[in-house]
Design an enzyme around this catalytic site. Sequence first.
Site, mmCIF file in Angstrom:
data_model
loop_
_atom_site.group_PDB
_atom_site.id
_atom_site.type_symbol
_atom_site.label_atom_id
_atom_site.label_comp_id
_atom_site.label_asym_id
_atom_site.label_seq_id
_atom_site.Cartn_x
_atom_site.Cartn_y
_atom_site.Cartn_z
ATOM 1 N N ARG A 1 33.252 38.350 3.997
ATOM 2 C CA ARG A 1 32.000 38.227 4.644
ATOM 3 C C ARG A 1 30.930 37.787 3.909
ATOM 4 O O ARG A 1 29.840 37.272 4.285
ATOM 5 C CB ARG A 1 31.507 39.761 4.919
ATOM 6 C CG ARG A 1 30.648 40.175 6.248
ATOM 7 C CD ARG A 1 31.275 39.963 7.528
ATOM 8 N NE ARG A 1 30.514 40.923 8.493
ATOM 9 C CZ ARG A 1 31.060 41.397 9.232
ATOM 10 N NH1 ARG A 1 32.373 41.491 9.492
ATOM 11 N NH2 ARG A 1 30.330 42.127 10.230
ATOM 12 N N ARG B 1 28.621 44.425 25.077
ATOM 13 C CA ARG B 1 29.662 45.144 24.439
ATOM 14 C C ARG B 1 29.505 46.637 24.330
ATOM 15 O O ARG B 1 30.384 47.382 24.123
ATOM 16 C CB ARG B 1 29.795 44.615 23.106
ATOM 17 C CG ARG B 1 30.977 44.381 22.217
ATOM 18 C CD ARG B 1 31.191 43.077 21.450
ATOM 19 N NE ARG B 1 30.459 43.341 20.381
ATOM 20 C CZ ARG B 1 30.655 42.914 19.087
ATOM 21 N NH1 ARG B 1 31.573 42.170 18.935
ATOM 22 N NH2 ARG B 1 29.936 43.152 18.238
ATOM 23 N N ARG C 1 28.550 48.365 21.905
ATOM 24 C CA ARG C 1 28.986 49.385 20.647
ATOM 25 C C ARG C 1 27.583 49.832 20.139
ATOM 26 O O ARG C 1 26.553 49.296 20.255
ATOM 27 C CB ARG C 1 29.540 48.158 19.638
ATOM 28 C CG ARG C 1 30.641 48.747 18.931
ATOM 29 C CD ARG C 1 31.338 47.740 18.259
ATOM 30 N NE ARG C 1 30.443 46.969 17.153
ATOM 31 C CZ ARG C 1 31.073 46.018 16.597
ATOM 32 N NH1 ARG C 1 32.277 45.292 16.593
ATOM 33 N NH2 ARG C 1 30.280 45.727 15.631
ATOM 34 N N ARG D 1 22.001 41.549 11.977
ATOM 35 C CA ARG D 1 23.513 41.004 11.761
ATOM 36 C C ARG D 1 23.580 39.621 11.866
ATOM 37 O O ARG D 1 24.173 39.077 10.965
ATOM 38 C CB ARG D 1 24.484 41.837 12.604
ATOM 39 C CG ARG D 1 24.919 43.078 11.974
ATOM 40 C CD ARG D 1 25.437 44.056 13.116
ATOM 41 N NE ARG D 1 26.496 43.746 13.873
ATOM 42 C CZ ARG D 1 26.602 43.943 15.345
ATOM 43 N NH1 ARG D 1 25.829 44.562 15.957
ATOM 44 N NH2 ARG D 1 27.944 43.382 15.981
ATOM 45 N N LYS E 1 36.022 37.132 17.430
ATOM 46 C CA LYS E 1 37.025 36.985 16.215
ATOM 47 C C LYS E 1 38.108 38.066 16.563
ATOM 48 O O LYS E 1 39.370 38.125 16.357
ATOM 49 C CB LYS E 1 36.214 37.433 14.957
ATOM 50 C CG LYS E 1 35.319 36.320 14.538
ATOM 51 C CD LYS E 1 34.892 36.638 12.869
ATOM 52 C CE LYS E 1 34.101 37.907 12.662
ATOM 53 N NZ LYS E 1 32.643 37.625 13.568
HETATM 54 P P1 AMP Z 1 32.108 43.982 12.689
HETATM 55 O O1 AMP Z 1 33.161 44.725 13.474
HETATM 56 O O2 AMP Z 1 33.185 42.871 11.522
HETATM 57 O O3 AMP Z 1 31.348 43.204 13.511
HETATM 58 O O4 AMP Z 1 31.443 44.635 11.541
HETATM 59 C C1 AMP Z 1 30.527 45.872 11.896
HETATM 60 C C2 AMP Z 1 29.911 46.326 10.654
HETATM 61 O O5 AMP Z 1 30.882 46.913 9.656
HETATM 62 C C3 AMP Z 1 29.348 45.312 10.086
HETATM 63 O O6 AMP Z 1 27.867 44.986 10.553
HETATM 64 C C4 AMP Z 1 29.010 45.810 8.571
HETATM 65 O O7 AMP Z 1 28.093 46.813 8.440
HETATM 66 C C5 AMP Z 1 30.379 46.396 8.391
HETATM 67 N N1 AMP Z 1 31.359 45.347 7.701
HETATM 68 C C6 AMP Z 1 32.430 44.991 8.371
HETATM 69 N N2 AMP Z 1 33.227 44.127 7.401
HETATM 70 C C7 AMP Z 1 32.428 44.128 6.492
HETATM 71 C C8 AMP Z 1 32.521 43.369 5.301
HETATM 72 N N3 AMP Z 1 33.499 42.609 5.040
HETATM 73 N N4 AMP Z 1 31.573 43.542 4.037
HETATM 74 C C9 AMP Z 1 30.480 44.368 4.307
HETATM 75 N N5 AMP Z 1 30.640 45.043 5.479
HETATM 76 C C10 AMP Z 1 31.364 44.933 6.502
#
Ligand code: AMP
Length: 189
Positions: free
Chosen positions: A94, A133, A135, A146, A20
Amino acid sequence: MDEETTVMRAVLLGPPGAGKGTQADLIQKRLGVPHISTGDLLRTAVGNRTELGVRAKGFMDEGKLVPDDLVIGLIRERLHDDAAEGFLLDGFPRNVSQGEALGELLEESGVELDHVVSIAVPVDELVGRMLGRGRSDDNEDTIRARLEVYRRETAPLCEYYRERGVLREVDGVGSPQEISRRILSHFDA
Ligand code: AMP
């Protein structure tokens, strides 16, 4: 060449590792639509040790969702500025309640979502991509958590948008450029 500037309000959905963020960056370059990633905003908050970052960190380290009120507050601030010129959301909403909150926020600004695109990738490939990745929340336990959060909380959001007739699905396997073309073909339609 100058980039085109398009006012478009779109959401990219898909499991962690679906690409994404990569796609949102490519589309931002192509169409000039601002890419807003709640994951990036949260990682910045964690890095700066803001109050939000301190509260969010534990959830992120465990691969859990950060509580809705924190994330919705963050996005409310951003969209207040961005709703008029459009946006490409990556990682938000989410879950269904975040989807409803987004709908209300946009309604307050008198605008609607133009597109919701879900990027589909088989689980085995997702795990491989995330392990590559590097991270800090990309270790095997967190990845599993996740993916489970995605299945339980985010997949119902796809249904939510499908029922409203706005969901478009694209195959997320291929080169970033190929996948980008698939997404852009829906935007043109
Ligand atoms: P991402 O970079 O989108 O994979 O997000 C990394 C982490 O940030 C996720 O595993 C969540 O812990 C948190 N996170 C990101 N976006 C959201 C969201 N919309 N709602 C809740 N937690 C989020």
